[in-house]
Scaffold this motif. Structure first.
Motif, PDB file in Angstrom:
ATOM      1  N   VAL A  67       0.861  -1.185   0.000  1.00 65.65           N
ATOM      2  CA  VAL A  67       0.000   0.000   0.000  1.00 65.65           C
ATOM      3  C   VAL A  67       0.896   1.232   0.000  1.00 65.65           C
ATOM      4  O   VAL A  67       1.779   1.372   0.853  1.00 65.65           O
ATOM      5  N   LEU A  68       0.662   2.130  -0.955  1.00 67.48           N
ATOM      6  CA  LEU A  68       1.447   3.360  -1.073  1.00 67.48           C
ATOM      7  C   LEU A  68       0.524   4.539  -0.855  1.00 67.48           C
ATOM      8  O   LEU A  68      -0.507   4.669  -1.529  1.00 67.48           O
ATOM      9  N   LYS A  69       0.871   5.418   0.084  1.00 73.75           N
ATOM     10  CA  LYS A  69      -0.016   6.534   0.421  1.00 73.75           C
ATOM     11  C   LYS A  69       0.798   7.749   0.856  1.00 73.75           C
ATOM     12  O   LYS A  69       2.013   7.656   1.092  1.00 73.75           O
ATOM     13  N   GLY A  70       0.118   8.879   0.956  1.00 73.86           N
ATOM     14  CA  GLY A  70       0.746  10.096   1.443  1.00 73.86           C
ATOM     15  C   GLY A  70       0.215  10.464   2.816  1.00 73.86           C
ATOM     16  O   GLY A  70      -0.400   9.653   3.503  1.00 73.86           O
ATOM     17  N   SER A  71       0.457  11.716   3.225  1.00 70.89           N
ATOM     18  CA  SER A  71      -0.012  12.184   4.527  1.00 70.89           C
ATOM     19  C   SER A  71      -0.395  13.653   4.419  1.00 70.89           C
ATOM     20  O   SER A  71      -0.022  14.349   3.473  1.00 70.89           O
ATOM     21  N   GLY A  72      -1.172  14.109   5.396  1.00 74.28           N
ATOM     22  CA  GLY A  72      -1.515  15.515   5.453  1.00 74.28           C
ATOM     23  C   GLY A  72      -2.404  16.008   4.335  1.00 74.28           C
ATOM     24  O   GLY A  72      -2.334  17.182   3.945  1.00 74.28           O
ATOM     25  N   GLY A  73      -3.236  15.127   3.788  1.00 74.67           N
ATOM     26  CA  GLY A  73      -4.157  15.548   2.744  1.00 74.67           C
ATOM     27  C   GLY A  73      -3.556  15.643   1.360  1.00 74.67           C
ATOM     28  O   GLY A  73      -4.119  16.299   0.478  1.00 74.67           O
ATOM     29  N   TYR A  92     -12.942   6.013  -7.113  1.00 72.65           N
ATOM     30  CA  TYR A  92     -12.774   7.036  -6.084  1.00 72.65           C
ATOM     31  C   TYR A  92     -13.886   6.895  -5.070  1.00 72.65           C
ATOM     32  O   TYR A  92     -14.970   6.409  -5.388  1.00 72.65           O
ATOM     33  N   SER A  93     -13.570   7.290  -3.832  1.00 72.43           N
ATOM     34  CA  SER A  93     -14.443   6.953  -2.716  1.00 72.43           C
ATOM     35  C   SER A  93     -14.449   8.077  -1.698  1.00 72.43           C
ATOM     36  O   SER A  93     -13.454   8.795  -1.529  1.00 72.43           O
ATOM     37  N   GLY A  94     -15.569   8.189  -0.979  1.00 72.72           N
ATOM     38  CA  GLY A  94     -15.644   9.142   0.122  1.00 72.72           C
ATOM     39  C   GLY A  94     -14.769   8.725   1.285  1.00 72.72           C
ATOM     40  O   GLY A  94     -14.407   9.557   2.124  1.00 72.72           O
ATOM     41  N   ASN A  95     -14.434   7.451   1.354  1.00 77.03           N
ATOM     42  CA  ASN A  95     -13.532   6.953   2.394  1.00 77.03           C
ATOM     43  C   ASN A  95     -12.475   6.093   1.713  1.00 77.03           C
ATOM     44  O   ASN A  95     -12.592   4.872   1.648  1.00 77.03           O
ATOM     45  N   ALA A 121      -8.824   6.802  -5.320  1.00 83.71           N
ATOM     46  CA  ALA A 121      -8.651   8.199  -4.944  1.00 83.71           C
ATOM     47  C   ALA A 121      -9.790   8.667  -4.061  1.00 83.71           C
ATOM     48  O   ALA A 121     -10.900   8.117  -4.084  1.00 83.71           O
ATOM     49  N   SER A 122      -9.527   9.705  -3.307  1.00 86.05           N
ATOM     50  CA  SER A 122     -10.569  10.377  -2.534  1.00 86.05           C
ATOM     51  C   SER A 122     -11.230  11.425  -3.424  1.00 86.05           C
ATOM     52  O   SER A 122     -10.745  11.751  -4.517  1.00 86.05           O
ATOM     53  N   GLY A 123     -12.309  11.990  -2.935  1.00 83.43           N
ATOM     54  CA  GLY A 123     -12.970  13.057  -3.670  1.00 83.43           C
ATOM     55  C   GLY A 123     -12.156  14.326  -3.740  1.00 83.43           C
ATOM     56  O   GLY A 123     -12.455  15.219  -4.548  1.00 83.43           O
ATOM     57  N   ASN A 124     -11.123  14.441  -2.910  1.00 82.50           N
ATOM     58  CA  ASN A 124     -10.261  15.622  -2.897  1.00 82.50           C
ATOM     59  C   ASN A 124      -9.043  15.483  -3.797  1.00 82.50           C
ATOM     60  O   ASN A 124      -8.251  16.426  -3.907  1.00 82.50           O
ATOM     61  N   ALA A 125      -8.877  14.350  -4.417  1.00 83.02           N
ATOM     62  CA  ALA A 125      -7.682  14.114  -5.231  1.00 83.02           C
ATOM     63  C   ALA A 125      -7.710  14.942  -6.513  1.00 83.02           C
ATOM     64  O   ALA A 125      -8.776  15.272  -7.039  1.00 83.02           O
ATOM     65  N   PHE A 126      -6.518  15.286  -6.999  1.00 81.45           N
ATOM     66  CA  PHE A 126      -6.393  15.865  -8.332  1.00 81.45           C
ATOM     67  C   PHE A 126      -5.078  15.407  -8.938  1.00 81.45           C
ATOM     68  O   PHE A 126      -4.122  15.056  -8.237  1.00 81.45           O
ATOM     69  N   PHE A 127      -5.039  15.415 -10.279  1.00 84.46           N
ATOM     70  CA  PHE A 127      -3.951  14.780 -11.015  1.00 84.46           C
ATOM     71  C   PHE A 127      -3.421  15.739 -12.083  1.00 84.46           C
ATOM     72  O   PHE A 127      -4.191  16.345 -12.830  1.00 84.46           O
ATOM     73  N   SER A 128      -2.090  15.832 -12.170  1.00 91.16           N
ATOM     74  CA  SER A 128      -1.480  16.678 -13.186  1.00 91.16           C
ATOM     75  C   SER A 128      -0.025  16.274 -13.367  1.00 91.16           C
ATOM     76  O   SER A 128       0.628  15.821 -12.423  1.00 91.16           O
ATOM     77  N   VAL A 129       0.456  16.431 -14.609  1.00 96.13           N
ATOM     78  CA  VAL A 129       1.880  16.235 -14.896  1.00 96.13           C
ATOM     79  C   VAL A 129       2.368  17.502 -15.599  1.00 96.13           C
ATOM     80  O   VAL A 129       2.282  17.620 -16.823  1.00 96.13           O
ATOM     81  N   PRO A 164     -11.180  13.672  -9.657  1.00 98.51           N
ATOM     82  CA  PRO A 164     -11.343  12.213  -9.595  1.00 98.51           C
ATOM     83  C   PRO A 164     -12.293  11.648 -10.643  1.00 98.51           C
ATOM     84  O   PRO A 164     -12.018  10.583 -11.219  1.00 98.51           O
ATOM     85  N   ALA A 165     -13.399  12.327 -10.897  1.00101.98           N
ATOM     86  CA  ALA A 165     -14.345  11.822 -11.894  1.00101.98           C
ATOM     87  C   ALA A 165     -13.711  11.809 -13.282  1.00101.98           C
ATOM     88  O   ALA A 165     -13.879  10.851 -14.048  1.00101.98           O
TER      89      ALA A 165
END
Length: 222
Positions: free
Chosen positions: A54-60, A182-185, A124-132, A170-171
């Motif tokens: 499992v790979l994750k970050g912290s602090g939102g 993507y999920s609320g939790n 992903a959470s609903g707060n995620a966003f993606f960019s390169v 996320p959508a």
């Protein structure tokens, strides 16, 4: 295992969890963090009790990418040593022998996207966003990540994503194939996945993962 403060690593009930812990910088990855990732994953890959990563970050945030202070050399060029280390770290995730899941909350940018793409499953959470935003920073995105992006999004969609440095919610990321759900939790969703995978036969998981990877990325080392 010995870790640096910016990396937390734990193995519990067959689940190896690697967490980026530099929230003040949205978990932007320093050379020391890449080195720690390499060492930890090399050791953990040989452990028979590890069934899933499992790979994750912290602090939102998941990962805001490379630490830009390390990416650019004094003359403004891309620091090749950092680039090589980052590619090795991403490849360590991609070649980890058992299934892996990226748990994405908040920023998933640049090298953060590369880390997520190196995993088998991305939620992903609903707060995620993606960019390169590599093209805006004078950095050529690495070949393996481009091929992974092309495979999951398709060549036209991947080209648009890379050329314009657009930001996906996320959508949009789900529609484009960049994430699987993507999920609320998101932590709960990832825990369900990891728990289910940990119940599998390790040798069979490794063999199945190898076949899936060979089918999806036949020409890139994975």
């Amino acid at each position: 295992m010995t870790t640096i403060p910016e990396i937390r690593f734990d193995i519990t009930a067959g689940v190896a969890t690697l967490q980026l812990c530099r929230p003040a910088k949205r978990n932007a990855v320093t050379p020391g963090m890449w080195d720690s990732i390499l060492r930890l994953l090399e050791t953990a890959s040989a452990r028979e009790d590890v069934q899933v990563l499992v790979l994750k970050g912290s602090g939102g945030a998941f990962c805001a990418g490379a630490d830009l202070s390390a990416v650019k050399a004094a003359d403004g060029s891309v620091a090749q040593e950092y680039r090589n280390l980052a590619i090795d770290g991403i490849n360590a995730v991609a070649t980890f022998p058992v299934p892996s899941i990226a748990v994405i909350d908040g920023a998933c940018v640049g090298a953060g996207c590369s880390l997520a793409l190196a995993c088998d499953v991305r939620v992903a959470s609903g707060n995620a966003f993606f960019s390169v935003p590599a093209v805006r920073r004078g950095i050529v995105y690495d070949r393996a990540s481009i091929e992974r992006l092309d495979r999951v999004m398709g060549p036209g969609r991947a080209a648009r994503f890379l050329y314009t440095a657009e930001r996906l919610d996320p959508a949009e990321a789900l529609s484009a194939g960049l994430i699987d759900d993507y999920s609320g939790n998101v932590d709960e969703a990832a825990e369900r996945f990891a728990t289910a995978v940990a119940l599998g036969d390790r040798a069979t998981l490794i063999a199945t993962r190898g076949l899936l990877r060979a089918e999806r990325w036949p020409s890139v080392a994975v």
